[in-house]
Design a protein around this motif. Structure first.
Motif, PDB file in Angstrom:
ATOM      1  N   TYR A 361       0.836  -1.199   0.000  1.00 40.54           N
ATOM      2  CA  TYR A 361       0.000   0.000   0.000  1.00 40.54           C
ATOM      3  C   TYR A 361       0.871   1.250   0.000  1.00 40.54           C
ATOM      4  CZ  TYR A 361      -4.813  -1.656   0.668  1.00 40.54           C
ATOM      5  OH  TYR A 361      -6.057  -2.196   0.483  1.00 40.54           O
ATOM      6  N   GLN A 362       0.459   2.214  -0.802  1.00 42.37           N
ATOM      7  CA  GLN A 362       1.104   3.524  -0.827  1.00 42.37           C
ATOM      8  C   GLN A 362       0.311   4.463   0.092  1.00 42.37           C
ATOM      9  OE1 GLN A 362       0.653   6.224  -4.298  1.00 42.37           O
ATOM     10  NE2 GLN A 362       2.892   6.101  -4.483  1.00 42.37           N
ATOM     11  N   VAL A 363       0.913   4.853   1.214  1.00 41.66           N
ATOM     12  CA  VAL A 363       0.231   5.660   2.226  1.00 41.66           C
ATOM     13  C   VAL A 363       0.726   7.102   2.149  1.00 41.66           C
ATOM     14  CG1 VAL A 363      -0.195   5.985   4.694  1.00 41.66           C
ATOM     15  CG2 VAL A 363      -0.016   3.671   3.741  1.00 41.66           C
ATOM     16  N   PRO A 364      -0.146   8.068   1.886  1.00 47.28           N
ATOM     17  CA  PRO A 364       0.271   9.473   1.849  1.00 47.28           C
ATOM     18  C   PRO A 364       0.709   9.944   3.245  1.00 47.28           C
ATOM     19  CG  PRO A 364      -1.863   9.161   0.775  1.00 47.28           C
ATOM     20  CD  PRO A 364      -1.564   7.902   1.522  1.00 47.28           C
ATOM     21  N   LEU A 365       1.890  10.508   3.320  1.00 50.87           N
ATOM     22  CA  LEU A 365       2.418  10.951   4.606  1.00 50.87           C
ATOM     23  C   LEU A 365       1.608  12.102   5.203  1.00 50.87           C
ATOM     24  CD1 LEU A 365       6.241  10.689   3.907  1.00 50.87           C
ATOM     25  CD2 LEU A 365       5.026   9.578   5.792  1.00 50.87           C
ATOM     26  N   LYS A 366       0.845  12.800   4.386  1.00 50.82           N
ATOM     27  CA  LYS A 366       0.059  13.919   4.903  1.00 50.82           C
ATOM     28  C   LYS A 366      -0.996  13.457   5.909  1.00 50.82           C
ATOM     29  CE  LYS A 366      -3.264  13.991   1.039  1.00 50.82           C
ATOM     30  NZ  LYS A 366      -3.802  14.818  -0.060  1.00 50.82           N
ATOM     31  N   TYR A 367      -1.351  12.170   5.893  1.00 51.03           N
ATOM     32  CA  TYR A 367      -2.329  11.667   6.845  1.00 51.03           C
ATOM     33  C   TYR A 367      -1.686  11.091   8.116  1.00 51.03           C
ATOM     34  CZ  TYR A 367      -5.649  12.002   2.976  1.00 51.03           C
ATOM     35  OH  TYR A 367      -6.437  12.464   1.955  1.00 51.03           O
TER      36      TYR A 367
END
Length: 444
Positions: A361-367
């Motif tokens: 999974y590619q998790v956006p660091l902004k979250y």
């Protein structure tokens, strides 16, 4: 005759001393100098933050010896006549909320910490080094990862990896709800020896080279990649967590100190109960057996403990890397995001991955609310960092390594009217200590 002997003696001494002196010149370690120049990554040029008084710590990765210096008015910290070698360099400064408001005109509720980090910087004999480092403000949130028990306990006398857990703390002054809080096990390159990946300058994987990765995103700096992704269930206000309290998420929510019956009917026990923990009172557990064809006998469902929702998994149970080569994140998203539909990508291998190759999974660091980098306990086993200084400038480790019963635990910063506030500077090297035996609910 006596004069001749005396002369020969002096000649011998002079020869020996000369040889020793020459050896010292040819093999002696010459000291070197390190100059660290500090600046800030600022969104505005309308103000300047203080560069004086930044604490810079260097750690020799071979000897673990440390030196500390403070930057001058020009933002320069100097280390003179230090042994050549490989160093971790960490810089940090905390600016009070009042001072930050005076400088920037922006109100913040708490003091703000800026970090910079450079790992495994090599300083060779005869080569002084000038290092430019950029201080960035870390992300801070109301939730923090309080304790990670990844090492597990003794292979034969303890519970192996069955007793692993993660503890998450409400670091705010208000009730928070754990519902829909995600826990991710961040993965990447596990050693420097494997050479079949596209890599960055720090040795970590270059995810931008993954098959079908979009070209218009910053795949390495704006995202991390997980091999396990779990979520706490609930309808929004099902699981309240009081200010200063924590929740324990267990691999298997059993009392590992006493014998219990495995899923296949066999008895599971330890030889030395002092090496392990009682997780029967955990708040949540990761239960995989219901969707595996060959689950582990130790993956027993404690019906009194809620199960996590499993979005992504590997292996036959929620097993944390005992050697300390994973990173960990917690995050929440807004209602417009459907996490299970987020894109997944293969490792950026130099050869085309097979159709059945694992994707991450590619998790956006902004979250991401909190991130903790874990590393092996010995410098020679160190792996490339997965998080930038904005999310974790350092890393945590347990001194005795795998299967030691030790856990990493966040330090207490202060206590306010009985509420424990944990240290959170986004530098796990500074923020974390360790327990000799993992202690759910314990403080340092």
């Amino acid at each position: 005759m006596k004069k001749t002997c005396y002369f020969l003696l002096l000649l011998t001494i002079a020869t020996v001393c000369s040889c020793k002196k020459e050896d010292a010149v040819s093999t002696g370690i010459q000291p070197v100098n390190l100059i660290v120049h500090l600046t800030y990554a600022l969104d505005s040029s309308d103000y300047s933050l203080p560069v004086k008084g930044v604490t810079v710590k260097i750690t020799n990765t071979s000897t673990s010896s440390q030196l500390t210096a403070s930057s001058n008015d020009s933002g320069i910290a100097r280390f003179t006549a230090i042994p050549a070698g490989t160093y971790d360099v960490d810089a940090t400064i905390t600016i009070s909320a009042d001072n930050y408001y005076t400088i920037t005109g922006t109100y913040i509720a708490d003091d703000i910490t800026f970090n910079a980090s450079e790992k495994n910087a090599a300083i060779a004999v005869g080569n002084d080094l000038t290092m430019n480092m950029t201080l960035v403000a870390g992300t801070t949130g109301q939730w923090v990862i309080r304790q990670v028990y990844f090492a597990g306990s003794h292979r034969t006398d303890g519970a192996l990896y069955r007793d692993q857990f993660i503890e998450i703390h409400n670091n705010s002054d208000q009730v928070l709800y754990a519902d829909s809080l995600y826990i991710g096990q961040v993965y990447g390159r596990q050693s420097f020896t494997s050479s079949n990946y596209y890599t960055l300058t720090n040795g970590q994987m270059d995810w931008s080279k993954s098959v079908n990765m979009p070209a218009d995103i910053d795949a390495n700096n704006d995202y991390v990649y997980t091999r396990t992704l779990l979520m706490i269930p609930g309808t929004g206000k099902t699981y309240p967590v009081q200010p200063g309290s924590s929740i324990v998420i267990a691999q298997t929510a059993m009392n590992h100190k006493v014998p219990w019956t495995g899923a296949n009917g066999t008895t599971i026990s330890v030889k030395n109960p002092a090496l392990t923990v009682d997780l029967s009172g955990a708040d949540f557990e990761a239960y995989y057996a219901s969707f595996l064809s060959t689950p582990l006998a130790s993956d027993v469902d404690n019906l009194s403990v809620p199960n996590l929702e499993v979005l992504q998994y590997f292996g036959n149970d929620w097993i944390l890397d005992n050697n300390g080569r994973d990173g960990y994140i917690i995050f929440k998203v807004d209602g417009a995001q459907i996490v299970k539909n987020w894109p997944m990508y293969n490792f950026p291998t130099t050869s085309t991955p097979s159709a059945t190759a694992v994707k991450y999974y590619q998790v956006p660091l902004k979250y991401v609310i909190d991130a903790v980098e874990i590393q092996p306990n010995t410098a020679e086993d160190r792996i490339p960092k997965k998080f930038s200084a904005q999310y974790d400038a350092g890393f945590a480790l347990v001194p005795k390594g795998a299967y030691s019963s030790q856990s990493v635990v966040r330090k207490t910063q202060k206590t306010v009217n009985g509420r424990v506030v944990l240290k959170d500077t986004n530098n796990s090297t500074e923020d974390f200590d360790y327990f000799d035996v993992a202690t759910p609910g314990g403080f340092k």
